[in-house]
Design a protein around this motif. Sequence first.
Motif, PDB file in Angstrom:
ATOM      1  N   GLU A 129       0.865  -1.340   0.020  1.00  0.00           N
ATOM      2  CA  GLU A 129       0.078  -0.006   0.137  1.00  0.00           C
ATOM      3  C   GLU A 129       0.858   1.236  -0.028  1.00  0.00           C
ATOM      4  O   GLU A 129       2.076   1.162   0.128  1.00  0.00           O
ATOM      5  CB  GLU A 129      -0.918  -0.019   1.459  1.00  0.00           C
ATOM      6  N   GLU A 130       0.261   2.406  -0.287  1.00  0.00           N
ATOM      7  CA  GLU A 130       0.939   3.602  -0.275  1.00  0.00           C
ATOM      8  C   GLU A 130       1.324   3.959   1.052  1.00  0.00           C
ATOM      9  O   GLU A 130       0.957   3.977   2.132  1.00  0.00           O
ATOM     10  CB  GLU A 130       0.050   4.806  -0.660  1.00  0.00           C
ATOM     11  N   GLY A 131       2.603   4.539   1.103  1.00  0.00           N
ATOM     12  CA  GLY A 131       3.538   4.764   2.440  1.00  0.00           C
ATOM     13  C   GLY A 131       4.167   3.397   3.077  1.00  0.00           C
ATOM     14  O   GLY A 131       4.683   3.623   4.361  1.00  0.00           O
ATOM     15  N   THR A 132       3.651   2.290   2.750  1.00  0.00           N
ATOM     16  CA  THR A 132       4.295   1.104   3.351  1.00  0.00           C
ATOM     17  C   THR A 132       5.675   0.233   2.700  1.00  0.00           C
ATOM     18  O   THR A 132       6.032  -0.697   2.968  1.00  0.00           O
ATOM     19  CB  THR A 132       3.213   0.263   3.426  1.00  0.00           C
ATOM     20  N   GLN A 133       6.021   1.072   1.669  1.00  0.00           N
ATOM     21  CA  GLN A 133       7.093   0.508   0.854  1.00  0.00           C
ATOM     22  C   GLN A 133       8.390   0.626   1.414  1.00  0.00           C
ATOM     23  O   GLN A 133       8.594   1.419   2.349  1.00  0.00           O
ATOM     24  CB  GLN A 133       7.032   0.967  -0.591  1.00  0.00           C
ATOM     25  N   PHE A 134       9.221  -0.183   1.049  1.00  0.00           N
ATOM     26  CA  PHE A 134      10.554  -0.213   1.596  1.00  0.00           C
ATOM     27  C   PHE A 134      11.528   1.061   0.830  1.00  0.00           C
ATOM     28  O   PHE A 134      11.298   1.243  -0.312  1.00  0.00           O
ATOM     29  CB  PHE A 134      11.426  -1.329   1.131  1.00  0.00           C
ATOM     30  N   SER A 135      12.020   1.935   1.803  1.00  0.00           N
ATOM     31  CA  SER A 135      12.868   2.993   1.373  1.00  0.00           C
ATOM     32  C   SER A 135      14.266   2.954   1.814  1.00  0.00           C
ATOM     33  O   SER A 135      14.718   2.572   2.442  1.00  0.00           O
ATOM     34  CB  SER A 135      12.254   4.332   2.024  1.00  0.00           C
ATOM     35  N   ILE A 136      15.029   3.059   0.611  1.00  0.00           N
ATOM     36  CA  ILE A 136      16.393   2.755   0.480  1.00  0.00           C
ATOM     37  C   ILE A 136      17.040   3.937   1.278  1.00  0.00           C
ATOM     38  O   ILE A 136      17.868   3.710   2.026  1.00  0.00           O
ATOM     39  CB  ILE A 136      17.099   3.063  -1.020  1.00  0.00           C
ATOM     40  N   ALA A 137      16.433   5.299   1.203  1.00  0.00           N
ATOM     41  CA  ALA A 137      17.172   6.293   1.848  1.00  0.00           C
ATOM     42  C   ALA A 137      17.120   6.150   3.634  1.00  0.00           C
ATOM     43  O   ALA A 137      17.934   6.366   4.049  1.00  0.00           O
ATOM     44  CB  ALA A 137      16.659   7.736   1.527  1.00  0.00           C
ATOM     45  N   ASN A 138      15.762   5.813   3.826  1.00  0.00           N
ATOM     46  CA  ASN A 138      15.488   5.548   5.343  1.00  0.00           C
ATOM     47  C   ASN A 138      16.486   4.346   5.763  1.00  0.00           C
ATOM     48  O   ASN A 138      16.903   4.311   6.964  1.00  0.00           O
ATOM     49  CB  ASN A 138      14.037   4.896   5.247  1.00  0.00           C
ATOM     50  N   ALA A 139      16.750   3.284   5.105  1.00  0.00           N
ATOM     51  CA  ALA A 139      17.554   2.236   5.464  1.00  0.00           C
ATOM     52  C   ALA A 139      18.996   2.617   5.539  1.00  0.00           C
ATOM     53  O   ALA A 139      19.657   2.359   6.502  1.00  0.00           O
ATOM     54  CB  ALA A 139      17.258   0.918   4.261  1.00  0.00           C
ATOM     55  N   ARG A 175      15.068  -2.050  13.605  1.00  0.00           N
ATOM     56  CA  ARG A 175      14.818  -0.552  13.123  1.00  0.00           C
ATOM     57  C   ARG A 175      14.059  -0.331  12.035  1.00  0.00           C
ATOM     58  O   ARG A 175      13.364   0.209  11.750  1.00  0.00           O
ATOM     59  CB  ARG A 175      16.126   0.229  13.610  1.00  0.00           C
ATOM     60  N   VAL A 176      14.567  -1.280  10.766  1.00  0.00           N
ATOM     61  CA  VAL A 176      13.906  -1.043   9.553  1.00  0.00           C
ATOM     62  C   VAL A 176      12.736  -1.513   9.552  1.00  0.00           C
ATOM     63  O   VAL A 176      11.835  -1.017   8.977  1.00  0.00           O
ATOM     64  CB  VAL A 176      15.160  -2.000   8.479  1.00  0.00           C
ATOM     65  N   LYS A 177      12.315  -2.976  10.395  1.00  0.00           N
ATOM     66  CA  LYS A 177      11.100  -3.212  10.392  1.00  0.00           C
ATOM     67  C   LYS A 177       9.895  -2.169  10.966  1.00  0.00           C
ATOM     68  O   LYS A 177       8.860  -2.187  10.796  1.00  0.00           O
ATOM     69  CB  LYS A 177      10.948  -4.579  11.038  1.00  0.00           C
ATOM     70  N   GLN A 178      10.719  -1.495  12.146  1.00  0.00           N
ATOM     71  CA  GLN A 178       9.816  -0.374  12.665  1.00  0.00           C
ATOM     72  C   GLN A 178       9.601   0.757  11.952  1.00  0.00           C
ATOM     73  O   GLN A 178       9.031   1.647  12.582  1.00  0.00           O
ATOM     74  CB  GLN A 178      10.368  -0.318  14.085  1.00  0.00           C
ATOM     75  N   ILE A 181       7.336  -0.188   7.002  1.00  0.00           N
ATOM     76  CA  ILE A 181       6.975  -0.950   6.006  1.00  0.00           C
ATOM     77  C   ILE A 181       6.112  -2.194   6.494  1.00  0.00           C
ATOM     78  O   ILE A 181       6.094  -2.394   7.725  1.00  0.00           O
ATOM     79  CB  ILE A 181       8.365  -1.617   5.333  1.00  0.00           C
ATOM     80  N   VAL A 182       5.385  -2.659   5.466  1.00  0.00           N
ATOM     81  CA  VAL A 182       4.395  -3.656   5.905  1.00  0.00           C
ATOM     82  C   VAL A 182       4.706  -4.652   4.868  1.00  0.00           C
ATOM     83  O   VAL A 182       4.647  -4.671   3.619  1.00  0.00           O
ATOM     84  CB  VAL A 182       2.965  -3.058   5.946  1.00  0.00           C
ATOM     85  N   ARG A 183       4.573  -6.109   5.324  1.00  0.00           N
ATOM     86  CA  ARG A 183       4.711  -7.195   4.529  1.00  0.00           C
ATOM     87  C   ARG A 183       5.952  -7.353   3.758  1.00  0.00           C
ATOM     88  O   ARG A 183       5.939  -7.819   2.685  1.00  0.00           O
ATOM     89  CB  ARG A 183       3.435  -7.354   3.598  1.00  0.00           C
ATOM     90  N   TYR A 184       7.058  -7.115   4.668  1.00  0.00           N
ATOM     91  CA  TYR A 184       8.131  -7.211   4.116  1.00  0.00           C
ATOM     92  C   TYR A 184       9.211  -8.086   4.763  1.00  0.00           C
ATOM     93  O   TYR A 184       9.114  -8.256   5.896  1.00  0.00           O
ATOM     94  CB  TYR A 184       9.038  -5.690   3.676  1.00  0.00           C
ATOM     95  N   LYS A 185      10.024  -9.060   4.070  1.00  0.00           N
ATOM     96  CA  LYS A 185      11.081  -9.785   4.782  1.00  0.00           C
ATOM     97  C   LYS A 185      12.422  -9.138   4.637  1.00  0.00           C
ATOM     98  O   LYS A 185      12.788  -8.679   3.601  1.00  0.00           O
ATOM     99  CB  LYS A 185      11.191 -11.141   3.848  1.00  0.00           C
ATOM    100  N   ILE A 186      13.027  -9.035   5.737  1.00  0.00           N
ATOM    101  CA  ILE A 186      14.030  -8.050   5.971  1.00  0.00           C
ATOM    102  C   ILE A 186      15.302  -8.995   6.330  1.00  0.00           C
ATOM    103  O   ILE A 186      15.259  -9.774   7.234  1.00  0.00           O
ATOM    104  CB  ILE A 186      14.001  -6.964   7.051  1.00  0.00           C
ATOM    105  N   VAL A 187      16.242  -8.860   5.543  1.00  0.00           N
ATOM    106  CA  VAL A 187      17.633  -9.613   6.095  1.00  0.00           C
ATOM    107  C   VAL A 187      18.670  -8.519   5.841  1.00  0.00           C
ATOM    108  O   VAL A 187      18.966  -7.731   5.019  1.00  0.00           O
ATOM    109  CB  VAL A 187      18.066 -10.507   4.860  1.00  0.00           C
ATOM    110  N   ALA A 188      19.271  -8.425   7.134  1.00  0.00           N
ATOM    111  CA  ALA A 188      20.498  -7.673   7.445  1.00  0.00           C
ATOM    112  C   ALA A 188      21.781  -8.214   7.684  1.00  0.00           C
ATOM    113  O   ALA A 188      21.778  -9.253   8.601  1.00  0.00           O
ATOM    114  CB  ALA A 188      20.225  -6.545   8.554  1.00  0.00           C
ATOM    115  N   THR A 189      22.953  -7.666   6.953  1.00  0.00           N
ATOM    116  CA  THR A 189      24.163  -8.096   7.275  1.00  0.00           C
ATOM    117  C   THR A 189      25.083  -7.193   7.482  1.00  0.00           C
ATOM    118  O   THR A 189      25.192  -5.938   7.170  1.00  0.00           O
ATOM    119  CB  THR A 189      24.693  -8.970   6.006  1.00  0.00           C
ATOM    120  N   VAL A 190      26.005  -7.477   8.365  1.00  0.00           N
ATOM    121  CA  VAL A 190      27.193  -6.278   8.686  1.00  0.00           C
ATOM    122  C   VAL A 190      28.397  -7.145   8.758  1.00  0.00           C
ATOM    123  O   VAL A 190      28.744  -8.025   9.439  1.00  0.00           O
ATOM    124  CB  VAL A 190      26.783  -5.886  10.197  1.00  0.00           C
TER     125      VAL A 190
END
Length: 237
Positions: A129-139, A175-178, A181-190
């Motif tokens: 939906e509008e406003g629940t997409q993944f944002s590269i800048a925010n991440a 933090r990216v999940k919160q 964004i909605v209905r996204y699977k998040i994978v983070a690596t450092v």
Amino acid sequence: MEGQLSADNLKAHEAHLKESSIQPDSTVVEGATSSSKSSLGAKKMGTPSNKLSLKDRLTLGGHSSMDDKKSDAGSGSKLSSSMNRTRFSRLRTKLKMQSLFGASLSKTGSESGHKPIKSLENTYKVEPEEGTQFSIANAEKIMTNVFEAYLKGRQYDAKKFRLLSKSLADMIKERVKQSGIVRYKIVATVLIVEDCGQSVRLGSRCLWDTTYDNQATVVFKGDGFEAVGSVFATFFA
């Protein structure tokens, strides 16, 4: 003379018969006494008879009921001992689990901190939906803030940074999940590597829908090390 003799013989014979009827035969009396003695001996020896007295019946009935009670008590004691062993084994298992996980275990999931599982119906949504997409800048902003807060001013330590990299990846993912964004699977690596003048290149390939799925990467340079953080977001249709 012959008639008189025959009459005398007849009288003698009758007298003999009377004597025999008055005095019973010794053999018969002896047999009867022996049989009575044998029956008495059998009674004294405890030979069972068909007819029992009231006292004997009550005595035998009392013994049988006592035996039944003893058998019931024995079975009850065995059952209680088995139940005690089962409870002891359960308690021992519970104590082992508490020692391993360091938390008290309860019967219900709400008491132990676990949330109940909710069953949801299908939404049949194929796009966010509008406003629940993944944002590269925010991440990228989230990763930069985390690196500056926990890596700025530190020196490279292989043992400490090995555990710190995992903790930073979990923090970035949450933090990216919160972030909305909605209905996204998040994978983070450092990845944190020591900077000794060498060349390091990292690459990744993903098979996804380029319309809604994306990724963000941030490089942080510290005192003698470099940290590379990446976030991959995949929409669940």
